[in-house]
Motif scaffolding. Sequence first.
Motif, PDB file in Angstrom:
ATOM      1  N   SER A 121       0.914  -1.038   0.052  1.00 47.54           N
ATOM      2  CA  SER A 121       0.035  -0.229   0.026  1.00 47.54           C
ATOM      3  C   SER A 121       0.760   1.127   0.003  1.00 47.54           C
ATOM      4  N   THR A 122       2.041   1.247   0.742  1.00 46.05           N
ATOM      5  CA  THR A 122       2.876   2.168   0.622  1.00 46.05           C
ATOM      6  C   THR A 122       3.501   2.489  -0.803  1.00 46.05           C
ATOM      7  N   VAL A 123       3.988   1.698  -1.334  1.00 46.62           N
ATOM      8  CA  VAL A 123       4.160   1.465  -2.879  1.00 46.62           C
ATOM      9  C   VAL A 123       3.242   2.379  -3.541  1.00 46.62           C
ATOM     10  N   SER A 124       1.947   2.002  -3.342  1.00 43.06           N
ATOM     11  CA  SER A 124       0.965   2.282  -4.243  1.00 43.06           C
ATOM     12  C   SER A 124       0.985   3.788  -4.027  1.00 43.06           C
ATOM     13  N   ARG A 125       0.610   4.087  -2.805  1.00 46.16           N
ATOM     14  CA  ARG A 125       0.577   5.451  -2.518  1.00 46.16           C
ATOM     15  C   ARG A 125       1.721   6.509  -3.019  1.00 46.16           C
ATOM     16  N   VAL A 126       2.894   6.010  -3.053  1.00 48.34           N
ATOM     17  CA  VAL A 126       4.080   6.891  -3.505  1.00 48.34           C
ATOM     18  C   VAL A 126       3.835   6.906  -5.162  1.00 48.34           C
ATOM     19  N   ALA A 127       3.628   5.759  -5.708  1.00 48.49           N
ATOM     20  CA  ALA A 127       3.125   5.762  -7.276  1.00 48.49           C
ATOM     21  C   ALA A 127       2.313   6.624  -7.454  1.00 48.49           C
ATOM     22  N   ALA A 128       0.895   6.658  -6.653  1.00 49.97           N
ATOM     23  CA  ALA A 128      -0.289   7.555  -7.091  1.00 49.97           C
ATOM     24  C   ALA A 128       0.280   8.880  -7.067  1.00 49.97           C
ATOM     25  N   GLU A 129       1.173   9.260  -5.914  1.00 49.40           N
ATOM     26  CA  GLU A 129       1.613  10.552  -5.635  1.00 49.40           C
ATOM     27  C   GLU A 129       2.549  11.238  -7.089  1.00 49.40           C
ATOM     28  N   LEU A 130       3.482  10.436  -7.560  1.00 49.24           N
ATOM     29  CA  LEU A 130       4.166  10.414  -8.574  1.00 49.24           C
ATOM     30  C   LEU A 130       3.362  10.661  -9.784  1.00 49.24           C
ATOM     31  N   ARG A 131       2.233   9.565  -9.934  1.00 51.06           N
ATOM     32  CA  ARG A 131       1.542   9.958 -11.108  1.00 51.06           C
ATOM     33  C   ARG A 131       0.816  11.171 -11.208  1.00 51.06           C
ATOM     34  N   ARG A 132       0.196  11.571  -9.980  1.00 50.12           N
ATOM     35  CA  ARG A 132      -0.489  13.043  -9.956  1.00 50.12           C
ATOM     36  C   ARG A 132       0.424  14.003 -10.231  1.00 50.12           C
ATOM     37  N   ALA A 133       1.510  14.117 -10.011  1.00 45.07           N
ATOM     38  CA  ALA A 133       2.410  15.133 -10.049  1.00 45.07           C
ATOM     39  C   ALA A 133       3.005  15.227 -11.723  1.00 45.07           C
ATOM     40  N   VAL A 134       2.847  13.890 -12.328  1.00 46.15           N
ATOM     41  CA  VAL A 134       3.340  13.953 -13.669  1.00 46.15           C
ATOM     42  C   VAL A 134       2.192  14.642 -14.475  1.00 46.15           C
ATOM     43  N   PHE A 135       0.848  14.152 -14.008  1.00 44.22           N
ATOM     44  CA  PHE A 135      -0.136  14.551 -14.874  1.00 44.22           C
ATOM     45  C   PHE A 135      -0.452  16.009 -14.770  1.00 44.22           C
ATOM     46  N   GLU A 136      -0.445  16.476 -13.530  1.00 43.75           N
ATOM     47  CA  GLU A 136      -0.639  17.838 -13.278  1.00 43.75           C
ATOM     48  C   GLU A 136       0.414  18.857 -13.595  1.00 43.75           C
ATOM     49  N   GLY A 137       1.469  18.370 -14.230  1.00 41.55           N
ATOM     50  CA  GLY A 137       2.585  19.117 -14.636  1.00 41.55           C
ATOM     51  C   GLY A 137       3.672  19.567 -13.675  1.00 41.55           C
ATOM     52  N   GLU A 138       3.616  18.976 -12.482  1.00 44.11           N
ATOM     53  CA  GLU A 138       4.652  19.366 -11.744  1.00 44.11           C
ATOM     54  C   GLU A 138       5.923  18.739 -11.915  1.00 44.11           C
ATOM     55  N   LEU A 139       5.824  17.585 -12.644  1.00 43.11           N
ATOM     56  CA  LEU A 139       7.174  16.893 -12.976  1.00 43.11           C
ATOM     57  C   LEU A 139       6.822  16.780 -14.441  1.00 43.11           C
ATOM     58  N   GLU A 140       7.709  17.565 -15.135  1.00 48.84           N
ATOM     59  CA  GLU A 140       7.672  17.639 -16.600  1.00 48.84           C
ATOM     60  C   GLU A 140       8.510  16.477 -17.134  1.00 48.84           C
ATOM     61  N   SER A 141       7.988  16.258 -18.626  1.00 49.55           N
ATOM     62  CA  SER A 141       8.763  15.347 -19.464  1.00 49.55           C
ATOM     63  C   SER A 141      10.328  15.654 -19.307  1.00 49.55           C
ATOM     64  N   GLY A 142      11.081  14.440 -19.248  1.00 46.16           N
ATOM     65  CA  GLY A 142      12.443  14.429 -19.034  1.00 46.16           C
ATOM     66  C   GLY A 142      12.901  14.792 -17.499  1.00 46.16           C
ATOM     67  N   THR A 143      12.203  14.977 -16.684  1.00 41.95           N
ATOM     68  CA  THR A 143      12.411  15.250 -15.154  1.00 41.95           C
ATOM     69  C   THR A 143      13.113  14.102 -14.754  1.00 41.95           C
ATOM     70  N   PRO A 144      14.540  14.196 -14.088  1.00 45.59           N
ATOM     71  CA  PRO A 144      15.095  12.818 -13.584  1.00 45.59           C
ATOM     72  C   PRO A 144      14.248  12.532 -12.145  1.00 45.59           C
ATOM     73  N   LEU A 145      13.906  11.507 -11.874  1.00 40.42           N
ATOM     74  CA  LEU A 145      13.277  10.829 -10.969  1.00 40.42           C
ATOM     75  C   LEU A 145      14.529  10.202  -9.806  1.00 40.42           C
ATOM     76  N   ARG A 146      14.893  11.017  -9.129  1.00 35.20           N
ATOM     77  CA  ARG A 146      16.055  10.527  -8.178  1.00 35.20           C
ATOM     78  C   ARG A 146      15.516   9.864  -6.856  1.00 35.20           C
ATOM     79  N   GLU A 147      15.969   8.636  -6.831  1.00 38.94           N
ATOM     80  CA  GLU A 147      15.275   7.908  -5.369  1.00 38.94           C
ATOM     81  C   GLU A 147      15.702   8.689  -4.272  1.00 38.94           C
TER      82      GLU A 147
END
Length: 233
Positions: free
Chosen positions: A20-46
């Motif tokens: 569930s934690t992995v799912s929540r993190v994936a959901a937050e990253l997905r939201r940020a991508v779709f809302e434009g907070e993380l643009e195309s090409g943005t490195p996703l550093r662990e």
Amino acid sequence: MPAVSAPRTAFATLSVEHASTVSRVAAELRRAVFEGELESGTPLREIALAESLGVSRPTVREALTVLVAEGLATREPNRGVSVVTPRADSVRDVCRARWVLEGAGVQAWTAADGGRRQRVRDTLEAYTEAVRGGEASYEELNERHLAFHVSLVELTGSPRLVQMAEALMDELKLALAQVDRLHRNAHNEAESHEGLVELLEAGHIDGPDGAYAFLRRHIDEAEVEVIEALGLE
């Protein structure tokens, strides 16, 4: 008789919580991508993501694997994971493939059973309601929009063609979401889709003013719009 092992209840609980934690993190990253907070090409550093989200690096790593599988991120050797950047040639190829699959669905409208035709109506209604409600996220609008296009392929009655369509939508969904965000044109898209279904309902499939030609124009225009809006060439 060998002893019966005790149920591994504790392990099962830990696994569910971790997932569930992995799912929540994936959901937050997905939201940020779709809302434009993380643009195309943005490195996703662990490390940076783990610190920002307050989770472990392995959790972030698994969440990024989810995004890569969904086509929202790409993993490259020695460069790590970044938000996917659409390419013009890929957009063109996906649109050509969409035309083959969705066009086959439109041609199958008359022969399709009532359930499949109702699925087209239902997905259209879900999309238009989300657009006109004004409160849906770009992610939700995108999912409902693409569900409508997949429902057209479902008219063929072929599970394999539907799987192919879903894979194509995974490739295109981020680009379409970016265009919607830039142009804020979801209302126009909803009206266009309603026009297509009106032609289908009227049985007006062939000819220059029929649903088949309408769909072709719609996909051709989407291809040009994506490439121009995102500056892909």
